[in-house]
Enzyme design. Structure first.
Site, short mmCIF file in Angstrom:
data_model
loop_
_atom_site.label_atom_id
_atom_site.label_comp_id
_atom_site.label_asym_id
_atom_site.label_seq_id
_atom_site.Cartn_x
_atom_site.Cartn_y
_atom_site.Cartn_z
N GLU A 134 11.38 -10.75 -3.92
CA GLU A 134 10.65 -11.76 -3.35
C GLU A 134 10.71 -13.27 -4.00
O GLU A 134 10.56 -13.02 -5.03
CB GLU A 134 9.14 -11.31 -3.47
CG GLU A 134 8.21 -12.23 -2.47
CD GLU A 134 6.60 -11.53 -2.50
OE1 GLU A 134 6.26 -11.19 -3.39
OE2 GLU A 134 5.96 -11.95 -1.49
N ALA A 269 3.36 -6.94 -10.36
CA ALA A 269 3.90 -5.87 -9.80
C ALA A 269 4.55 -6.11 -8.33
O ALA A 269 4.16 -7.48 -8.13
CB ALA A 269 2.72 -4.85 -9.63
N MET A 270 5.10 -5.34 -7.84
CA MET A 270 5.62 -5.75 -6.39
C MET A 270 5.55 -4.62 -5.55
O MET A 270 5.95 -3.33 -5.74
CB MET A 270 7.15 -6.15 -6.77
CG MET A 270 7.84 -6.54 -5.34
SD MET A 270 7.13 -8.23 -4.58
CE MET A 270 7.37 -7.76 -2.92
N GLU A 271 4.98 -4.97 -4.26
CA GLU A 271 4.74 -3.75 -3.26
C GLU A 271 5.94 -3.27 -2.58
O GLU A 271 5.74 -2.99 -1.18
CB GLU A 271 3.74 -4.58 -2.60
CG GLU A 271 4.39 -5.56 -1.30
CD GLU A 271 4.26 -6.99 -1.87
OE1 GLU A 271 3.98 -7.43 -3.00
OE2 GLU A 271 4.02 -7.82 -1.21
N ASN A 272 6.96 -3.05 -3.13
CA ASN A 272 8.07 -2.35 -2.30
C ASN A 272 7.65 -1.10 -1.56
O ASN A 272 7.21 -0.09 -2.42
CB ASN A 272 9.29 -2.09 -2.97
CG ASN A 272 9.71 -3.30 -4.20
OD1 ASN A 272 9.93 -4.44 -3.56
ND2 ASN A 272 9.39 -2.96 -5.37
N HIS A 302 -4.05 -3.10 -5.48
CA HIS A 302 -3.63 -4.18 -4.98
C HIS A 302 -2.30 -4.10 -3.97
O HIS A 302 -2.29 -4.36 -2.90
CB HIS A 302 -3.63 -5.63 -5.86
CG HIS A 302 -2.69 -6.69 -5.52
ND1 HIS A 302 -3.51 -8.07 -5.34
CD2 HIS A 302 -1.62 -7.09 -5.11
CE1 HIS A 302 -2.62 -8.77 -4.69
NE2 HIS A 302 -1.39 -8.26 -4.67
N GLU A 303 -1.43 -3.37 -4.94
CA GLU A 303 -0.03 -3.12 -4.37
C GLU A 303 -0.28 -2.05 -3.29
O GLU A 303 0.73 -2.17 -2.26
CB GLU A 303 0.98 -2.73 -5.29
CG GLU A 303 1.03 -3.66 -6.68
CD GLU A 303 1.34 -4.97 -6.06
OE1 GLU A 303 2.01 -4.94 -5.10
OE2 GLU A 303 0.98 -5.94 -7.07
N HIS A 306 -1.18 -3.43 -0.09
CA HIS A 306 -0.09 -4.22 0.63
C HIS A 306 0.74 -3.15 1.37
O HIS A 306 1.62 -3.74 2.29
CB HIS A 306 1.04 -4.66 -0.54
CG HIS A 306 0.79 -5.99 -0.78
ND1 HIS A 306 0.46 -7.18 -0.20
CD2 HIS A 306 0.64 -6.56 -2.26
CE1 HIS A 306 0.13 -8.29 -0.83
NE2 HIS A 306 0.24 -7.93 -2.08
ZN LIG Z 1 0.49 -9.00 -3.74
#
Ligand SMILES: [Zn+2]
Length: 421
Positions: A134, A269-272, A302-303, A306
């Site tokens: 991202e 973190a990242m929501e893949n 949070h993730e 998403h």
């Molecule tokens: Zn986020």
């Protein structure tokens, strides 16, 4: 690099011209281990994109940031990489109604957390890889149309060193030929595709509820395994899935759910979808405060929010980043209070997240929650206290005003109406 900064106008034009039927991406990551004589360590990336023309015109471009391109084939026609590739874009002309683009390239491993990051563990010499994209770094790993609104299903396959395991958005298996093949994804945006590979320590569990069964996984590098409390990660994960299934009335749409705690990570973190990545700072090596566990639980939720806000329904362009980040920020505290042991999470929200928003709002760099994002350079600056915490505060007011039931009913209708859009 010419063409690296995609503009909103270019993205809108491209979305008006074409739609993508699917990607097949084959990565060979065997070069990640062992000696390298190259100045830049690279891996082979072969991408097939099937796309159709839906508008007027017969010229467009694909995105790829790579040291070199070996070949480009459009509808069986060989294009000269020296002519069509400028280091960031591949010019495509003579488009047909239905098109097949094949790009064979050498892409670079990253040391900056952008694209395919390669980490060598100084403790034991093991190599760990993961991707982070991202807003627009998938093009450092495979050729694509790098904008959130051109969604498509993906099929990834990865050749990796023998002792490794490889994960991606979909469930994967190593074939008799040694190649890892992954289930085709639902239609998703480029920036949330993901590959994680290496000798990771991997723990599994299962979430069950009625007809819903979600295979769960959690991983970290081997050196941290003795500190890894996967039980608490899975506890919060299951509480989150209970909450979101109760309130969203839309079953988790991406199959399995892996959570990787990775080294040298630039963000929280990242929501893949199906393959969330987190900073390994969330693995605690000693006694920490309850607040630290709350922070980790908030990030997990949070993730997870998403998966619906951002992954299932996605902004057209980065102007509306708040549509996923403000909602995920709000949902993190909301679900924490209602579904976990952190029942006072709104106090933390007021003292921490909202204070961050107040501070950001007093700076010359403040902006409306819906921002004017002209290009990718603007987009990179928009991950801030306004987009996350001020937007979440506004949503909290909206829930207070409209009522919890009306708000959630709105979300439920939105998911059904715009799923995969
Ligand atoms: Zn986020």
């Amino acid at each position: 690099m010419p063409g690296e900064n995609l503009s909103r106008d270019e993205a809108h034009e491209r979305a008006a011209l074409l739609s993508v039927d699917g990607y097949e991406v084959a990565l060979d990551l065997r070069s990640a281990v062992g000696e390298s004589t190259e100045a830049v360590r690279t891996f082979r990336s072969v991408t097939t994109i099937r796309f159709r023309r839906t508008g007027e015109g017969d010229t467009t471009f694909a995105d790829l940031v790579a040291p070199s391109v070996t070949s480009v084939t459009l509808n069986g026609r060989e294009l000269d990489p020296a002519v069509v590739f400028d280091g960031a874009r591949i010019t495509l002309d003579g488009l047909a109604d239905e098109n097949v683009l094949v790009v064979d390239a050498q892409c670079a491993y990253s040391r900056t957390g952008e694209g395919l990051h390669r980490f060598v563990d100084p403790e034991d010499g093991e190599v760990y890889l993961y991707t982070q994209y991202e807003p627009a770094d998938a093009r450092r790993v495979y050729a694509n149309f790098e904008q959130p609104d051109l969604k498509a299903p993906y099929r990834f396959e990865v050749t990796a060193p023998d002792a490794w395991t490889v994960w991606s958005n979909g469930a994967g298996e190593r074939g008799a030929d040694g190649v890892w093949r992954f289930a085709e994804t639902a239609p998703i945006s480029t920036y949330i595709t993901c590959v994680v590979a290496g000798p990771y320590h991997y723990v599994t569990d299962t979430y069950r509820r009625g007809d819903v069964e979600i295979p769960l996984g959690a991983m970290c590098r081997k050196g941290l395994a003795k500190h890894f409390d996967a039980d608490d990660v899975f506890l919060v994960t299951k509480q989150g899935f209970d909450f979101f299934h109760d309130n969203f009335d839309y079953p988790y749409p991406f199959g399995k759910y892996d959570q990787a705690f990775v080294p040298e990570y630039n963000l929280g973190a990242m929501e893949n979808p199906g393959m969330v990545t987190f900073t390994e700072e969330y693995i605690y090596r000693g006694k920490v405060t309850r607040a630290a566990y709350e922070r980790r639980a908030n990030t997990i939720l949070h993730e997870m929010a998403h998966m619906w806000f951002g992954d299932l329904v996605t902004m057209v362009w980065w102007d509306d980043l708040w549509l996923k980040e403000s909602f995920a920020d709000f949902m993190g505290s909301f679900s924490l209070a209602e579904a976990t042991r952190f029942t006072d999470s709104w106090v933390t929200f007021a003292n921490n997240r909202k204070a961050w928003a107040y501070r950001a709002d007093q700076l010359p760099s403040t902006h409306p929650v819906t921002a004017d994002i002209r290009d990718l350079e603007d987009a990179k600056l928009n991950f801030d206290g306004i987009t996350y915490a001020k937007g979440a505060s506004v949503l909290k007011q909206l829930v207070a005003y409209a009522g919890r039931d009306a708000f959630l009913e709105g979300a439920r209708r939105y998911f059904k109406r715009h799923a995969y859009g």
